[in-house]
Design a protein around this motif. Structure first.
Motif, PDB file in Angstrom:
ATOM      1  N   LYS A  34      -6.730  -5.363  -1.200  1.00 21.93           N
ATOM      2  CA  LYS A  34      -7.860  -4.442  -1.296  1.00 21.93           C
ATOM      3  C   LYS A  34      -9.058  -4.950  -0.495  1.00 21.93           C
ATOM      4  O   LYS A  34      -9.413  -6.119  -0.565  1.00 21.93           O
ATOM      5  CB  LYS A  34      -8.260  -4.247  -2.760  1.00 21.93           C
ATOM      6  CG  LYS A  34      -7.350  -3.302  -3.518  1.00 21.93           C
ATOM      7  CD  LYS A  34      -7.835  -3.095  -4.953  1.00 21.93           C
ATOM      8  CE  LYS A  34      -6.920  -2.132  -5.701  1.00 21.93           C
ATOM      9  NZ  LYS A  34      -7.335  -1.978  -7.117  1.00 21.93           N
ATOM     10  N   ALA A  47       0.843  -1.191   0.000  1.00 18.40           N
ATOM     11  CA  ALA A  47       0.000   0.000   0.000  1.00 18.40           C
ATOM     12  C   ALA A  47       0.878   1.241   0.000  1.00 18.40           C
ATOM     13  O   ALA A  47       2.001   1.219   0.513  1.00 18.40           O
ATOM     14  CB  ALA A  47      -0.925   0.017   1.208  1.00 18.40           C
ATOM     15  N   THR A  97      -5.740  -1.258   5.378  1.00 19.08           N
ATOM     16  CA  THR A  97      -5.916   0.185   5.275  1.00 19.08           C
ATOM     17  C   THR A  97      -4.633   0.890   5.692  1.00 19.08           C
ATOM     18  O   THR A  97      -4.122   0.643   6.787  1.00 19.08           O
ATOM     19  CB  THR A  97      -7.068   0.668   6.166  1.00 19.08           C
ATOM     20  OG1 THR A  97      -8.279   0.001   5.796  1.00 19.08           O
ATOM     21  CG2 THR A  97      -7.263   2.178   6.009  1.00 19.08           C
ATOM     22  N   ILE A  98      -4.125   1.741   4.824  1.00 15.47           N
ATOM     23  CA  ILE A  98      -2.939   2.531   5.137  1.00 15.47           C
ATOM     24  C   ILE A  98      -3.376   3.915   5.590  1.00 15.47           C
ATOM     25  O   ILE A  98      -4.361   4.474   5.103  1.00 15.47           O
ATOM     26  CB  ILE A  98      -1.996   2.627   3.909  1.00 15.47           C
ATOM     27  CG1 ILE A  98      -0.659   3.266   4.298  1.00 15.47           C
ATOM     28  CG2 ILE A  98      -2.654   3.381   2.758  1.00 15.47           C
ATOM     29  CD1 ILE A  98       0.395   3.207   3.184  1.00 15.47           C
ATOM     30  N   LEU A 134      -0.487   0.586   9.134  1.00 13.35           N
ATOM     31  CA  LEU A 134      -1.123  -0.366   8.228  1.00 13.35           C
ATOM     32  C   LEU A 134      -2.039  -1.239   9.078  1.00 13.35           C
ATOM     33  O   LEU A 134      -1.571  -2.053   9.859  1.00 13.35           O
ATOM     34  CB  LEU A 134      -0.101  -1.225   7.485  1.00 13.35           C
ATOM     35  CG  LEU A 134      -0.711  -2.161   6.440  1.00 13.35           C
ATOM     36  CD1 LEU A 134      -1.270  -1.355   5.266  1.00 13.35           C
ATOM     37  CD2 LEU A 134       0.324  -3.169   5.933  1.00 13.35           C
ATOM     38  N   LYS A 173      -4.437   7.132  -1.744  1.00  9.49           N
ATOM     39  CA  LYS A 173      -4.005   5.786  -1.356  1.00  9.49           C
ATOM     40  C   LYS A 173      -4.066   4.823  -2.526  1.00  9.49           C
ATOM     41  O   LYS A 173      -4.981   4.896  -3.350  1.00  9.49           O
ATOM     42  CB  LYS A 173      -4.889   5.259  -0.218  1.00  9.49           C
ATOM     43  CG  LYS A 173      -4.902   6.156   1.006  1.00  9.49           C
ATOM     44  CD  LYS A 173      -5.889   5.664   2.051  1.00  9.49           C
ATOM     45  CE  LYS A 173      -5.969   6.627   3.225  1.00  9.49           C
ATOM     46  NZ  LYS A 173      -6.917   6.169   4.260  1.00  9.49           N
ATOM     47  N   THR A 174      -3.099   3.935  -2.559  1.00 12.46           N
ATOM     48  CA  THR A 174      -3.043   2.890  -3.569  1.00 12.46           C
ATOM     49  C   THR A 174      -2.805   1.570  -2.862  1.00 12.46           C
ATOM     50  O   THR A 174      -1.990   1.501  -1.952  1.00 12.46           O
ATOM     51  CB  THR A 174      -1.911   3.140  -4.572  1.00 12.46           C
ATOM     52  OG1 THR A 174      -2.062   4.436  -5.156  1.00 12.46           O
ATOM     53  CG2 THR A 174      -1.920   2.096  -5.670  1.00 12.46           C
ATOM     54  N   TYR A 175      -3.535   0.519  -3.295  1.00 10.12           N
ATOM     55  CA  TYR A 175      -3.396  -0.799  -2.693  1.00 10.12           C
ATOM     56  C   TYR A 175      -3.111  -1.856  -3.751  1.00 10.12           C
ATOM     57  O   TYR A 175      -3.619  -1.782  -4.872  1.00 10.12           O
ATOM     58  CB  TYR A 175      -4.682  -1.194  -1.948  1.00 10.12           C
ATOM     59  CG  TYR A 175      -5.014  -0.319  -0.778  1.00 10.12           C
ATOM     60  CD1 TYR A 175      -5.891   0.748  -0.902  1.00 10.12           C
ATOM     61  CD2 TYR A 175      -4.451  -0.564   0.480  1.00 10.12           C
ATOM     62  CE1 TYR A 175      -6.196   1.558   0.182  1.00 10.12           C
ATOM     63  CE2 TYR A 175      -4.751   0.242   1.568  1.00 10.12           C
ATOM     64  CZ  TYR A 175      -5.621   1.300   1.406  1.00 10.12           C
ATOM     65  OH  TYR A 175      -5.923   2.104   2.487  1.00 10.12           O
TER      66      TYR A 175
END
Length: 111
Positions: free
Chosen positions: A64, A49, A68-69, A80, A57-59
């Motif tokens: 996904k 992430a 959660t970052i 995290l 945010k990118t996962y």
């Protein structure tokens, strides 16, 4: 650059949760990109992430909806939250703040 330090890893049963923290020794408010990566035995390190200073945010597809970052600029900490953990999530997890890598924290998911 001063090395950040991860914490929060450990042994957890499948379906369980862990929260990883990454403490930076300097202000992170000016750092554009920070991320969590992981490396399982015999595999290459991979992005889990990423979060920008603007909160974008990118996962990775494989986390996904489960991970959660987040970042707390006031505490200079990256987090995290990992839920619904699977055995395949077992790896050493590393944080990266800008260009600086932490030493990693082991996460083991096993019954």
């Amino acid at each position: 650059q001063v090395q950040p330090v991860e914490s929060g890893g450990g042994l957890v049963q499948p379906g369980g949760s862990l929260r990883l923290s990454c403490a930076a020794s300097r202000s992170i408010s000016s750092i554009y990109g920070m991320g969590w990566y992981r490396q399982a035995p015999g595999k290459q390190r991979e992005l889990v992430a990423h979060i920008t200073s603007g909160g974008s945010k990118t996962y990775a597809d494989f986390v996904k909806g489960r991970f959660t970052i987040s970042r707390d600029n006031a505490d200079n900490t990256l987090y995290l939250q990992m839920n619904s953990l699977k055995p395949e999530d077992t790896a050493v997890y590393y944080c990266k703040t800008g260009a600086a890598w932490g030493p990693g924290t082991q996460v083991t998911v096993s019954s």
